[in-house]
Design an enzyme around this catalytic site. Structure first.
Site, PDB file in Angstrom:
ATOM      1  CE  LYS A 185      -1.652   3.005   3.005  1.00  0.00           C
ATOM      2  NZ  LYS A 185      -1.664   4.027   2.089  1.00  0.00           N
ATOM      3  CB  SER A 239       3.954   8.714  12.226  1.00  0.00           C
ATOM      4  OG  SER A 239       2.556   7.971  12.486  1.00  0.00           O
ATOM      5  CB  VAL A 242       0.907   4.787  11.845  1.00  0.00           C
ATOM      6  CG1 VAL A 242       0.388   3.926  10.710  1.00  0.00           C
ATOM      7  CG2 VAL A 242      -0.029   6.349  11.407  1.00  0.00           C
ATOM      8  N   GLY A 243       2.311   3.499  13.683  1.00  0.00           N
ATOM      9  CA  GLY A 243       3.389   2.230  14.502  1.00  0.00           C
ATOM     10  C   GLY A 243       2.746   1.740  15.513  1.00  0.00           C
ATOM     11  CD  GLU A 395       9.776  12.188  12.776  1.00  0.00           C
ATOM     12  OE1 GLU A 395       8.716  11.783  12.842  1.00  0.00           O
ATOM     13  OE2 GLU A 395      10.623  11.870  12.263  1.00  0.00           O
TER      14      GLU A 395
END
Ligand code: UN1
Length: 506
Positions: A185, A239, A242-243, A395
């Protein structure tokens, strides 16, 4: 076959999903536009907004293809990869231009991105004749023991927009040389580079179903992909937020999972450094790729003896960087990837000001004249930053550099390590003793001596500590480790039942 529609400025090609070797529309009937961040009137392409059923079809195609692909000898699989790398050399310029159009970074860098895929291809083609296992002595007579590598099965790749071809290649090449089949994806901002890359794999002879593409939005197809029972491994670059979601989902179904997430990478400049070299490195590390690398030099920690000189000169040069459309060869820094990223950058600039850091240059959006249709931001430098400020901890993923003063090496290392991340790190010094201490004590996956925090080569492990990931590494031998399962094989040629641990000589 692709058909054409009228885009905003010109005709934009429609790209379909790749499932079992066929280009097909998403079952949702929906599409989305890939927009050039330097000129939002330019529609780079129209891509499928896929749903769960598309993911399921792609996984099923990969599962079927795996039955055959795993049995193709690895050196044969590698020959296809080698051919793909050669074809990428021929297509490098075209793919780099497509990438600058969809992603914004300057041509020099997008050529480097395609080159990184080429390098990975040649390395992984070599793995086809290596992929070392182990033979070890058995504790019993007339018995042979070895450990061999097997493919994991169907793998899912979720790839980012900042290295739109290099990072997909870090995942797909090792996966397929090891005999896995894949569903990828691509990031919704940069799907074209994945399409270009996978088209090359097909042209080089990768059989149908071995690599499948499902484009769309993570919010819709992320979960169906990571939760699918036939997926055995998931590799995500993205990110930390999401991780965490992907990692939890994989843990629930005992999937192998490789996470490469954020960074807040420090570059230390000691009093004895070659200052000219450090300035050049800091500018490249901080503003290259518009600061949009996980490895970007977002903190520069400078020892007090050279602090003022360094800051003055750094700001002078940052101010002069030429910002613009990356297709213009004279431009040094492109736009932010999209509106949301630009807004994040601007909000961190406000945070930095309110925290009391000194804004020495930049800080504004560029939106007039040649900039009016893009997401441009001035190169931004804060000095006198306290290591605990949010701009020094979080970040940002934009062209915002925080300069932090320090007293000595140990102080610099304490500041460098005092963030949630641990991807890359760098030190500028001419003292070999201090360099070795930094190599030992910087708690990060990568340390550079007299070079900035960016610029990893493909044959070394890539990844980091703490919130940067979950302990896996991409690149080189680290990747083969992730995409293979160990199988221990015992061959007993004694013609009798021998019991390990029990049949022992008196
Ligand atoms: C990333 O920052 O997401 O080391 C990848 C580098 C590149 C790869 C960066 N080769 O800067």
């Amino acid at each position: 076959m692709a058909t054409d529609v009228i885009g905003k400025t010109a005709t934009a090609r429609i790209y379909k999903n790749l499932i079992d070797g066929d280009w097909v529309e998403a079952t949702t009937g929906e599409t989305f536009e890939n927009i050039n961040p330097a000129d939002t009137r330019d529609v780079v392409g129209v891509f499928q907004k896929s749903g769960k059923a598309d993911v399921e079809a792609a996984v099923e195609a990969a599962r079927r293809a795996f039955e055959k692909w795993r049995l193709v000898p690895a050196p044969r699989r590698a020959e296809i990869i080698y051919r793909a790398a050669q074809m990428l050399i021929e297509r490098k310029e075209d793919y780099a231009r497509d990438m600058t159009r969809e992603m914004g970074k300057v041509l020099k860098e997008t050529r480097g991105d395609v080159q990184e895929a080429i390098d990975t291809g040649f390395y992984m083609a070599g793995e086809g004749r290596r992929m070392f296992g182990a033979t070890v002595p058995s504790e019993l007579p007339n018995k042979f023991a070895m450990a061999v590598r097997h493919p994991v099965g169907v793998c899912a790749m979720i790839t980012p927009w900042n290295f739109p071809m290099a990072i997909p290649s870090w995942k797909l090449f090792p996966a397929i040389v090891a005999g896995n089949c894949c569903v990828i994806k691509p990031a919704q901002d940069t799907p074209l580079s994945v399409f270009n890359f996978v088209q090359t794999l097909l042209d080089a002879g990768v059989p149908k179903g071995v690599v499948n593409i499902v484009s769309g939005f993570g919010s819709r197809i992320g979960a169906p992909l990571t939760e699918h029972p036939e997926i055995r491994a998931v590799s995500l670059t993205g990110s930390s937020d999401v991780g965490r979601i992907v990692g939890e989902s994989c843990a629930r179904s005992f999937k192998r999972c490789s996470l490469e997430l954020g960074g807040k990478n420090p570059m230390i400049v000691l009093d004895d450094a070659n200052l000219e070299l450090a300035l050049e490195g800091g500018l490249w590390g901080g503003f290259g790729t518009t600061g949009q690398r996980c490895t970007a030099t977002s903190r520069i920690i400078v020892q007090k003896g050279v602090y003022h000189e360094f800051v003055g000169e750094f700001v002078e040069r940052a101010r002069k960087l030429k910002v613009g459309n990356g297709l213009d060869e004279t431009v040094e820094m492109g736009p932010a990837i999209n509106k949301a990223q630009l807004e994040t950058d601007l909000s961190y600039i406000e945070i930095g000001k309110s925290e009391g850091a000194k804004l020495l240059c930049g800080g504004h959006r560029l939106d007039s004249g040649p900039y009016q249709y893009g997401w441009f931001l001035e190169p931004t430098v804060f000095s006198d930053v306290d290591p605990k400020m949010r701009i020094a901890q979080e970040e940002i993923f934009g062209p915002v550099v925080s300069i932090i003063p320090c007293d000595h090496l140990e102080h610099a290392i304490e500041i460098a390590n005092g963030v949630p991340y641990g991807l890359s790190s760098a030190i500028y010094t001419r003292d070999v003793n201090r360099a070795f201490k930094a190599m030992r004590d910087l708690f990060a996956g990568i340390t550079y001596i007299n070079a900035p925090t960016i610029g990893a080569e493909v044959h070394l492990p890539f990844g980091g500590t703490k919130a940067t990931g979950n302990g896996h590494r991409e690149g080189g031998f680290g990747a083969i480790e992730f995409y293979t399962e160990w199988k221990s094989v015992y061959v007993d040629y004694s013609d009798r039942l021998q019991k390990a641990q029990i049949d022992r000589p008196e």
